[in-house]
Design a protein around this motif. Structure first.
Motif, PDB file in Angstrom:
ATOM      1  N   SER A 216      12.831  31.669 -20.763  1.00 44.70           N
ATOM      2  CA  SER A 216      12.961  30.243 -21.003  1.00 44.70           C
ATOM      3  C   SER A 216      14.320  29.790 -20.515  1.00 44.70           C
ATOM      4  O   SER A 216      15.344  30.293 -20.976  1.00 44.70           O
ATOM      5  CB  SER A 216      12.817  29.963 -22.505  1.00 44.70           C
ATOM      6  N   ALA A 217      14.309  28.864 -19.555  1.00 44.83           N
ATOM      7  CA  ALA A 217      15.558  28.327 -19.001  1.00 44.83           C
ATOM      8  C   ALA A 217      16.552  29.423 -18.628  1.00 44.83           C
ATOM      9  O   ALA A 217      17.728  29.346 -18.916  1.00 44.83           O
ATOM     10  CB  ALA A 217      16.201  27.352 -19.990  1.00 44.83           C
ATOM     11  N   GLY A 218      16.028  30.462 -17.984  1.00 42.30           N
ATOM     12  CA  GLY A 218      16.912  31.489 -17.462  1.00 42.30           C
ATOM     13  C   GLY A 218      17.308  32.570 -18.442  1.00 42.30           C
ATOM     14  O   GLY A 218      18.022  33.487 -18.099  1.00 42.30           O
ATOM     15  N   GLU A 219      16.858  32.451 -19.689  1.00 43.93           N
ATOM     16  CA  GLU A 219      17.205  33.468 -20.661  1.00 43.93           C
ATOM     17  C   GLU A 219      15.955  34.184 -21.155  1.00 43.93           C
ATOM     18  O   GLU A 219      14.861  33.646 -21.106  1.00 43.93           O
ATOM     19  CB  GLU A 219      17.978  32.848 -21.820  1.00 43.93           C
ATOM     20  N   HIS A 250      10.415  32.727 -31.470  1.00 51.48           N
ATOM     21  CA  HIS A 250      10.892  32.833 -30.103  1.00 51.48           C
ATOM     22  C   HIS A 250      11.520  34.163 -29.736  1.00 51.48           C
ATOM     23  O   HIS A 250      12.261  34.278 -28.774  1.00 51.48           O
ATOM     24  CB  HIS A 250      11.821  31.662 -29.776  1.00 51.48           C
ATOM     25  N   ALA A 253      16.775  37.493 -28.522  1.00 52.18           N
ATOM     26  CA  ALA A 253      17.480  37.333 -27.251  1.00 52.18           C
ATOM     27  C   ALA A 253      17.943  38.697 -26.747  1.00 52.18           C
ATOM     28  O   ALA A 253      18.509  39.479 -27.497  1.00 52.18           O
ATOM     29  CB  ALA A 253      18.679  36.411 -27.445  1.00 52.18           C
ATOM     30  N   ILE A 254      17.660  38.983 -25.490  1.00 48.94           N
ATOM     31  CA  ILE A 254      18.072  40.272 -24.929  1.00 48.94           C
ATOM     32  C   ILE A 254      18.797  40.062 -23.604  1.00 48.94           C
ATOM     33  O   ILE A 254      18.721  39.004 -22.991  1.00 48.94           O
ATOM     34  CB  ILE A 254      16.857  41.201 -24.679  1.00 48.94           C
ATOM     35  N   ARG A 272       7.851  30.577 -20.217  1.00 48.40           N
ATOM     36  CA  ARG A 272       7.806  29.388 -21.053  1.00 48.40           C
ATOM     37  C   ARG A 272       8.021  28.105 -20.236  1.00 48.40           C
ATOM     38  O   ARG A 272       7.432  27.076 -20.531  1.00 48.40           O
ATOM     39  CB  ARG A 272       8.863  29.465 -22.158  1.00 48.40           C
ATOM     40  N   ASP A 273       8.853  28.183 -19.220  1.00 46.68           N
ATOM     41  CA  ASP A 273       9.105  26.997 -18.407  1.00 46.68           C
ATOM     42  C   ASP A 273       7.828  26.517 -17.740  1.00 46.68           C
ATOM     43  O   ASP A 273       7.603  25.325 -17.582  1.00 46.68           O
ATOM     44  CB  ASP A 273      10.176  27.297 -17.352  1.00 46.68           C
ATOM     45  N   VAL A 276       5.468  24.776 -20.426  1.00 47.66           N
ATOM     46  CA  VAL A 276       5.758  23.394 -20.782  1.00 47.66           C
ATOM     47  C   VAL A 276       5.830  22.506 -19.536  1.00 47.66           C
ATOM     48  O   VAL A 276       6.195  21.341 -19.615  1.00 47.66           O
ATOM     49  CB  VAL A 276       7.059  23.267 -21.604  1.00 47.66           C
ATOM     50  N   THR A 278       7.699  22.570 -16.683  1.00 51.19           N
ATOM     51  CA  THR A 278       8.914  22.159 -15.977  1.00 51.19           C
ATOM     52  C   THR A 278       9.065  22.847 -14.639  1.00 51.19           C
ATOM     53  O   THR A 278       9.471  22.238 -13.665  1.00 51.19           O
ATOM     54  CB  THR A 278      10.179  22.458 -16.795  1.00 51.19           C
ATOM     55  N   ALA A 285      11.941  34.196 -10.759  1.00 50.52           N
ATOM     56  CA  ALA A 285      13.328  34.089 -10.316  1.00 50.52           C
ATOM     57  C   ALA A 285      14.263  34.793 -11.293  1.00 50.52           C
ATOM     58  O   ALA A 285      15.204  35.475 -10.889  1.00 50.52           O
ATOM     59  CB  ALA A 285      13.708  32.615 -10.178  1.00 50.52           C
ATOM     60  N   VAL A 286      13.978  34.639 -12.572  1.00 52.05           N
ATOM     61  CA  VAL A 286      14.834  35.256 -13.590  1.00 52.05           C
ATOM     62  C   VAL A 286      14.775  36.782 -13.504  1.00 52.05           C
ATOM     63  O   VAL A 286      15.780  37.472 -13.628  1.00 52.05           O
ATOM     64  CB  VAL A 286      14.425  34.785 -15.007  1.00 52.05           C
ATOM     65  N   LEU A 287      13.561  37.291 -13.255  1.00 57.84           N
ATOM     66  CA  LEU A 287      13.386  38.746 -13.260  1.00 57.84           C
ATOM     67  C   LEU A 287      13.721  39.386 -11.923  1.00 57.84           C
ATOM     68  O   LEU A 287      13.744  40.609 -11.801  1.00 57.84           O
ATOM     69  CB  LEU A 287      11.947  39.098 -13.652  1.00 57.84           C
ATOM     70  N   TYR A 312       1.143  30.949 -24.772  1.00 58.49           N
ATOM     71  CA  TYR A 312       2.172  30.254 -25.539  1.00 58.49           C
ATOM     72  C   TYR A 312       1.631  28.990 -26.203  1.00 58.49           C
ATOM     73  O   TYR A 312       2.000  28.657 -27.310  1.00 58.49           O
ATOM     74  CB  TYR A 312       3.347  29.900 -24.615  1.00 58.49           C
TER      75      TYR A 312
ATOM     76  N   THR B 202      14.545  23.946 -24.072  1.00 59.82           N
ATOM     77  CA  THR B 202      15.340  24.172 -22.868  1.00 59.82           C
ATOM     78  C   THR B 202      16.706  23.510 -23.043  1.00 59.82           C
ATOM     79  O   THR B 202      17.741  24.093 -22.723  1.00 59.82           O
ATOM     80  CB  THR B 202      14.616  23.583 -21.647  1.00 59.82           C
ATOM     81  N   ARG B 218      24.478  35.791 -10.819  1.00 60.15           N
ATOM     82  CA  ARG B 218      24.082  34.725 -11.743  1.00 60.15           C
ATOM     83  C   ARG B 218      25.268  33.935 -12.282  1.00 60.15           C
ATOM     84  O   ARG B 218      25.101  33.074 -13.112  1.00 60.15           O
ATOM     85  CB  ARG B 218      23.362  35.327 -12.956  1.00 60.15           C
ATOM     86  N   GLU B 330      20.983  39.908 -28.908  1.00 61.35           N
ATOM     87  CA  GLU B 330      22.185  39.101 -28.777  1.00 61.35           C
ATOM     88  C   GLU B 330      22.116  37.852 -29.639  1.00 61.35           C
ATOM     89  O   GLU B 330      21.048  37.327 -29.930  1.00 61.35           O
ATOM     90  CB  GLU B 330      22.360  38.682 -27.311  1.00 61.35           C
TER      91      GLU B 330
END
Lengths: 332, 362
Positions: A216-219, A250, A253-254, A272-273, A276, A278, A285-287, A312, B202, B218, B330
């Motif tokens: 989600s949003a890069g995280e 949710h 966070a890792i 998730r992006d 929803v 977006t 891209a994140v992975l 989701y 987001t 990044r 985290e």
């Protein structure tokens, strides 16, 4: 000049404390408001319900997550907040008259033009009251509005219990079947699902240890067994690559290091992006980085993108559960 | 460089915090030299502490990377080190330095010690910019989104400075309050649109700083921030003078508006880039400059490096905590920053109030 400065400086000292307290309180408030969980269902469910008077075809008593409610059989005007239940109704060929604003999957596209009764988390009480529904069906995201909605019409909470997802879902499906007099159809559909689960879970234990992540949003956040996506481990029997303990909807966070360290052989990804609406391909891209590429999952081409809308947004429904299992089965 | 103007700036500003303000101008010059030595020593100490923290930071993580493994040339350990550890530590230091210095410049421009970019609408505007970019051009490159965020941040900062320049009184309390209100208005508009477009979560990721996604490839945009911060340092004396007000600055033959424009651009660029790459770091811009000016005065040329180093150190501490509190998962660094920053600020205030009470009234 010096004297005025000093005076205003003194005044500042006197007032600054309250200013800062206000700032702190403001920040604390925003932080709380933003992270308030939607699924804060109240345990002391007041089960007294104003039963509907027009009992043309009788009523049945439904036991649900927040008590028991007298519900009319074959209701005409049904408002549904849960897209999983909507999917179940679609499978039984009964229609909802009101649905929330949402990103609807292709199978439920027709609901884009159906009356809107709020969004997925917040009911629009005025619209609902005006529409005078015969029955309102809510779930985890709207569980907190149970009391209010019960005052408008018979309301049932069909939240799927993540600790016992399959049984909970089956029970909910049977409730929907009972309400719409389609008990037999529900039984046969559930039998299909059980057969599919048996087929996949027979092979899954040998498929390799797996990890579920949502981007989600890069995280990234990770999910384990007994989480909202726990069906993969709990029911379909894919071994876990990491014992992720999750509280909250949710995940945990890792960092990318975490993925590399746990080195899953299968990586299930929920974008998730995309869910929803977006960005498409945001998770890819994140992975797309060196740490993820060095895992066994990447080397064996076992990074499986799960359909974010199905997983989701919709979740457990008679049709959708089959689709979800089919997606997971791609990893076999 | 040690022109009379700068010296008087220094003493004038310090008057609110230090009793030394009553010194005559002749021994102010000798005080200046002594203070410079003290600052240099503090800076050296700060750099040493930050270096130590940076080393600690590079050995905290999910994968086991130990010093012996690195020294023995273990390729797996070095791989993690280059891809994950070094970038993260660098990002933390860069962001910490920049946000603290942005806070300092903002405080000089607003002539108020109780403001920072995340309080007066700059960060809120930057966030609105990213939101607009995300909704309007979802597939645009990060650079483009950042550009839009920067434009919004400049506009928001300009709006704030314009409003406070028109305030009938420059009451110390009024300026931050107006800032909080402006930030609130911008924030609520942003929240409304995020809500409409299902982007609330987001938005949350941008509003709460988090370094968990930082790896090689990044974070590199943060180096731009380092460059911008350096420009801020080069122009330091100008901000110190501009901090005295428009008339004072103009009397010295300097272009007040140009200095303000430069300051605004620096603050906005730093805010926008940090928010787009790692998210907002609350309180940092408020607490660190306060802390530094409390002990070392307000001459930006002298206090900017210290502010930068202290900022880097504080974020390093918070980031190390964020990785260890719920290991191996985290906790967003922004959350720890809020708690720690608020506590620090309260301590600072209570301290200065006590000082105020014990000091004879001038």
């Amino acid at each position: 000049m010096t004297s005025t400065r000093t005076r205003s400086g003194l005044a500042a000292k006197r007032f600054s404390f309250s200013a800062v307290t206000a700032t702190v309180a403001l920040l604390a408030l925003t932080a709380c408001g933003a992270s308030a969980p939607a699924s804060s269902s109240n345990a002391s469910g007041d089960s007294s319900v104003s039963s509907s008077t027009s009992a043309t075809s009788g009523t049945i008593t439904v036991e649900h997550a927040q008590g028991s409610t007298e519900v009319p059989v074959n209701p005409e005007n049904v408002y549904v907040f849960d897209l999983g239940v909507l999917d179940t109704m679609e499978a039984l060929d009964v229609k909802a008259a009101g649905v929330p604003e949402a990103v609807f999957p292709a199978s439920l596209k027709e609901y884009e033009s159906v009356d809107k009764i709020g969004n997925m988390k917040e009911p629009d009480f005025e619209a609902i009251s005006e529409g005078a529904p015969d029955l309102i069906i809510i779930s985890g995201r709207t569980a907190g509005s149970y009391e209010e909605l019960s005052k408008i019409a018979p309301t049932i909470d069909l939240t799927v219990d993540q600790n016992d997802a399959l049984n909970s879902f089956e029970k909910n499906a049977e409730i929907v079947g009972d309400i719409f007099n389609k008990g037999d159809e529900v039984k046969s559909k559930l039998a299909d699902i059980d057969a599919k689960i048996e087929e996949v879970s027979a092979k899954a234990p040998e498929a390799g240890k797996s990890l579920i992540v949502m981007s989600s949003a890069g995280e990234l956040t990770a999910y384990g067994a007994a989480s909202r996506f726990g069906i993969v481990h709990d029911i379909l029997k894919f071994p876990v690559a990491a014992d992720v303990k999750v509280d909250g909807a949710h995940g945990e966070a890792i960092s990318f290091e975490y993925i590399k360290e746990k080195n899953p052989e299968i990586l299930f990804v929920i974008d998730r992006d995309a869910a929803v609406g977006t960005a498409t391909g945001a998770a890819n891209a994140v992975l797309d980085n060196e740490l993820v590429k060095s895992t066994d999952a990447a080397k064996n081409d076992k990074i499986i993108q799960l359909d974010a809308t199905n997983w989701y947004i919709v979740g457990y429904g008679l049709n959708n559960t089959l689709s979800m299992i089919d997606e997971v089965a791609k990893a076999l | 460089m040690a022109s009379p103007a700068v010296t008087s700036t220094d003493t004038l500003h310090r008057s609110s915090f230090s009793a030394k303000a009553r010194s005559t101008s002749s021994n102010a010059v000798s005080t200046y030299a002594a203070e410079s030595r003290r600052t240099r020593r503090a800076l050296l100490l700060g750099v040493a502490v930050v270096t130590l923290l940076a080393v600690v930071s590079m050995f905290v993580g999910v994968t086991d990377v130990s010093l012996p493994a690195l020294l023995s040339g273990d390729p797996a350990a070095w791989e993690i080190f280059w891809i994950s550890r070094l970038p993260r530590t660098a990002a933390v230091i860069l962001a910490g330095m920049a946000v603290a210095v942005a806070g300092l410049i903002m405080q000089l421009m607003a002539r108020n010690k109780f403001v920072e970019p995340s309080m007066v609408g700059t960060v809120e505007s930057a966030t609105m910019g990213i939101l607009v970019a995300t909704i309007a051009f979802p597939s645009a490159a990060l650079f483009a989104k950042m550009g839009i965020a920067s434009l919004f941040a400049v506009a928001g900062t300009w709006l704030f400075l314009t409003i406070i320049n028109r305030l009938p009184s420059r009451n110390t309390l009024l300026v931050p309050l107006v800032g909080i209100m402006l930030g609130g208005v911008i924030g609520s508009i942003t929240t409304f649109f995020a809500y409409r477009y299902d982007l609330l979560q987001t938005l949350n990721t941008w509003m709460i700083g988090d370094f968990s996604g930082v790896i090689r490839g990044r974070y590199e945009l943060l180096w731009i921030v380092a460059a911008v911060t350096a420009i801020g340092y080069i122009a330091a004396d100008r901000f110190t003078v501009a901090g005295m007000g428009a008339d004072f600055t103009t009397n010295l033959g300097m272009n007040y508006k140009a200095i303000m424009r430069l300051g605004m651009t620096i603050v906005a660029l730093i805010s926008a880039i940090v928010v787009t790459t790692v998210g907002a770091l609350p309180f940092l811009g408020l607490v660190v400059p306060q802390l530094v000016s409390l002990f070392f005065g307000d001459n930006l040329r002298r206090s900017a490096p210290l502010t930068a180093v202290t900022g880097a150190g504080l974020v390093l501490v918070c980031d190390i905590l964020s990785r260890t509190i719920r290991f191996p998962y985290e906790v967003p660094v922004g959350m720890i920053m809020s708690v720690l920053g608020a506590a620090l600020f309260l301590i600072l205030l209570l301290r200065s109030q006590r000082k105020e009470a014990s000091r004879p009234r001038a």
